[in-house]
Design an enzyme around this catalytic site. Structure first.
Site, PDB file in Angstrom:
ATOM      1  CE  LYS A 259      48.674  11.330   4.224  1.00  0.00           C
ATOM      2  NZ  LYS A 259      48.882  12.707   3.716  1.00  0.00           N
TER       3      LYS A 259
ATOM      4  CE1 TYR B 297      54.055  12.820   5.242  1.00  0.00           C
ATOM      5  CE2 TYR B 297      53.087  12.490   7.419  1.00  0.00           C
ATOM      6  CZ  TYR B 297      53.017  12.379   6.036  1.00  0.00           C
ATOM      7  OH  TYR B 297      51.898  11.819   5.444  1.00  0.00           O
TER       8      TYR B 297
ATOM      9  CG  PHE C 113      52.641  21.615   5.063  1.00  0.00           C
ATOM     10  CD1 PHE C 113      53.005  20.293   5.236  1.00  0.00           C
ATOM     11  CD2 PHE C 113      53.153  22.300   3.969  1.00  0.00           C
ATOM     12  CE1 PHE C 113      53.849  19.652   4.347  1.00  0.00           C
ATOM     13  CE2 PHE C 113      54.009  21.669   3.060  1.00  0.00           C
ATOM     14  CZ  PHE C 113      54.354  20.336   3.262  1.00  0.00           C
TER      15      PHE C 113
ATOM     16  NE  ARG D  20      53.945  10.112  -5.306  1.00  0.00           N
ATOM     17  CZ  ARG D  20      54.029  11.034  -4.342  1.00  0.00           C
ATOM     18  NH1 ARG D  20      53.956  10.687  -3.059  1.00  0.00           N
ATOM     19  NH2 ARG D  20      54.172  12.289  -4.639  1.00  0.00           N
TER      20      ARG D  20
ATOM     21  CB  THR E 232      49.724  16.587  -3.005  1.00  0.00           C
ATOM     22  OG1 THR E 232      50.893  15.911  -3.461  1.00  0.00           O
ATOM     23  CG2 THR E 232      49.808  16.812  -1.505  1.00  0.00           C
TER      24      THR E 232
ATOM     25  NE  ARG F  75      47.146  11.749  -1.668  1.00  0.00           N
ATOM     26  CZ  ARG F  75      48.446  12.010  -1.748  1.00  0.00           C
ATOM     27  NH1 ARG F  75      48.965  12.452  -2.887  1.00  0.00           N
ATOM     28  NH2 ARG F  75      49.233  11.840  -0.702  1.00  0.00           N
TER      29      ARG F  75
ATOM     30  CG  ASN G 148      46.480  13.929   1.216  1.00  0.00           C
ATOM     31  OD1 ASN G 148      46.689  13.304   2.256  1.00  0.00           O
ATOM     32  ND2 ASN G 148      47.458  14.456   0.494  1.00  0.00           N
TER      33      ASN G 148
ATOM     34  CG  HIS H 282      52.722   8.502   2.837  1.00  0.00           C
ATOM     35  ND1 HIS H 282      53.477   9.615   2.517  1.00  0.00           N
ATOM     36  CD2 HIS H 282      53.583   7.440   2.784  1.00  0.00           C
ATOM     37  CE1 HIS H 282      54.737   9.245   2.319  1.00  0.00           C
ATOM     38  NE2 HIS H 282      54.823   7.936   2.468  1.00  0.00           N
TER      39      HIS H 282
ATOM     40  CD  GLU I  41      58.061   6.856   2.825  1.00  0.00           C
ATOM     41  OE1 GLU I  41      58.011   8.102   2.808  1.00  0.00           O
ATOM     42  OE2 GLU I  41      57.344   6.144   2.088  1.00  0.00           O
TER      43      GLU I  41
HETATM   44  N1  UDP Z   1      50.569  18.903   2.811  1.00  0.00           N
HETATM   45  C1  UDP Z   1      49.834  19.938   3.366  1.00  0.00           C
HETATM   46  N2  UDP Z   1      49.940  21.190   2.809  1.00  0.00           N
HETATM   47  C2  UDP Z   1      50.728  21.434   1.725  1.00  0.00           C
HETATM   48  C3  UDP Z   1      51.478  20.388   1.168  1.00  0.00           C
HETATM   49  C4  UDP Z   1      51.370  19.116   1.728  1.00  0.00           C
HETATM   50  O1  UDP Z   1      49.113  19.734   4.334  1.00  0.00           O
HETATM   51  O2  UDP Z   1      50.774  22.582   1.259  1.00  0.00           O
HETATM   52  C5  UDP Z   1      50.467  17.545   3.400  1.00  0.00           C
HETATM   53  C6  UDP Z   1      49.655  16.612   2.510  1.00  0.00           C
HETATM   54  O3  UDP Z   1      48.769  15.866   3.338  1.00  0.00           O
HETATM   55  C7  UDP Z   1      50.699  15.730   1.889  1.00  0.00           C
HETATM   56  C8  UDP Z   1      51.798  15.699   2.935  1.00  0.00           C
HETATM   57  O4  UDP Z   1      51.762  16.986   3.535  1.00  0.00           O
HETATM   58  O5  UDP Z   1      50.183  14.447   1.601  1.00  0.00           O
HETATM   59  C9  UDP Z   1      53.194  15.458   2.391  1.00  0.00           C
HETATM   60  O6  UDP Z   1      53.434  16.393   1.361  1.00  0.00           O
HETATM   61  P1  UDP Z   1      54.073  15.914  -0.029  1.00  0.00           P
HETATM   62  O7  UDP Z   1      54.437  17.131  -0.777  1.00  0.00           O
HETATM   63  O8  UDP Z   1      55.143  14.914   0.249  1.00  0.00           O
HETATM   64  O9  UDP Z   1      52.826  15.236  -0.773  1.00  0.00           O
HETATM   65  P2  UDP Z   1      52.539  13.700  -1.163  1.00  0.00           P
HETATM   66  O10 UDP Z   1      53.851  13.027  -1.415  1.00  0.00           O
HETATM   67  O11 UDP Z   1      51.804  13.101   0.017  1.00  0.00           O
HETATM   68  O12 UDP Z   1      51.661  13.764  -2.373  1.00  0.00           O
HETATM   69 MG    MG Z   2      55.566  12.982  -0.268  1.00  0.00          MG
END
Ligand code: UDP
Ligand code: MG
Length: 143
Positions: free
Chosen positions: A9, A49, A57, A85, A91, A102, A112, A115, A126
């Site tokens: 990112k 997304y 968000f 992961r 996250t 992270r 963070n 992705h 993707e």
């Molecule tokens: N995100 C955020 N606020 C939240 C949850 C998620 O800004 O409350 C952002 C965060 O950067 C995250 C992305 O949205 O990486 C996608 O969310 P997801 O739940 O898919 O998390 P990830 O798969 O990236 O762990």
């Molecule tokens: Mg995700």
């Protein structure tokens, strides 16, 4: 063989962490099969997304991921999705363990650093989103 898409990112690219992050995933024994730097436009970000479209968000997320260049890459290997992961951590960097990407580098839940695809099915979509035109490479990884 399973593939997973990752994005370094904007906060990762801007702090010069791209090599470190790609290196951590290579060190897992995963094979790098595609990589490119790009500045995502709004359309690409919203498609990537799309599952979060109704979340509060969503707009901040799209604005952030389009704010500066990102590095997209595809890694291939057994259990690539779950292993990546795990290497990423939770996250929210405040909840991520040290030693995860992270946990070590994430600034906050928005910034963070990385992705990563959350399932092999999502990964296929993707990979098509980011590498549909050029595809991925084939070679033998020597460990
Ligand atoms: N995100 C955020 N606020 C939240 C949850 C998620 O800004 O409350 C952002 C965060 O950067 C995250 C992305 O949205 O990486 C996608 O969310 P997801 O739940 O898919 O998390 P990830 O798969 O990236 O762990
Ligand atoms: Mg995700």
């Amino acid at each position: 063989m399973e593939k997973s898409l990752i994005l370094v990112k904007p906060d990762g690219v801007e702090r010069g962490l791209t090599g470190t992050i790609i290196g951590r995933l290579e060190e897992l024994g995963l094979k790098l099969v595609a990589i490119r730097m790009l500045r995502a436009d709004k359309d690409l970000a919203e498609r990537h997304y799309a599952i979060h479209r109704e979340r509060p968000f969503f707009n901040d997320l799209v604005n952030y991921i389009t704010s500066s260049p990102i590095v997209a890459a595809v890694f291939e290997g057994e259990e690539a999705v779950s292993r990546i992961r795990k290497a990423c951590g939770a996250t929210d960097p405040a909840q991520s363990e040290k030693g995860t990407i992270r946990g070590d580098f994430g600034l906050d839940i928005g910034r963070n650093t990385i992705h990563a695809s959350d399932s092999p099915e999502t990964a296929a979509v993707e990979v098509e989103t980011f590498f549909g035109n050029e595809g991925t490479c084939e070679y033998t990884r020597i460990n």
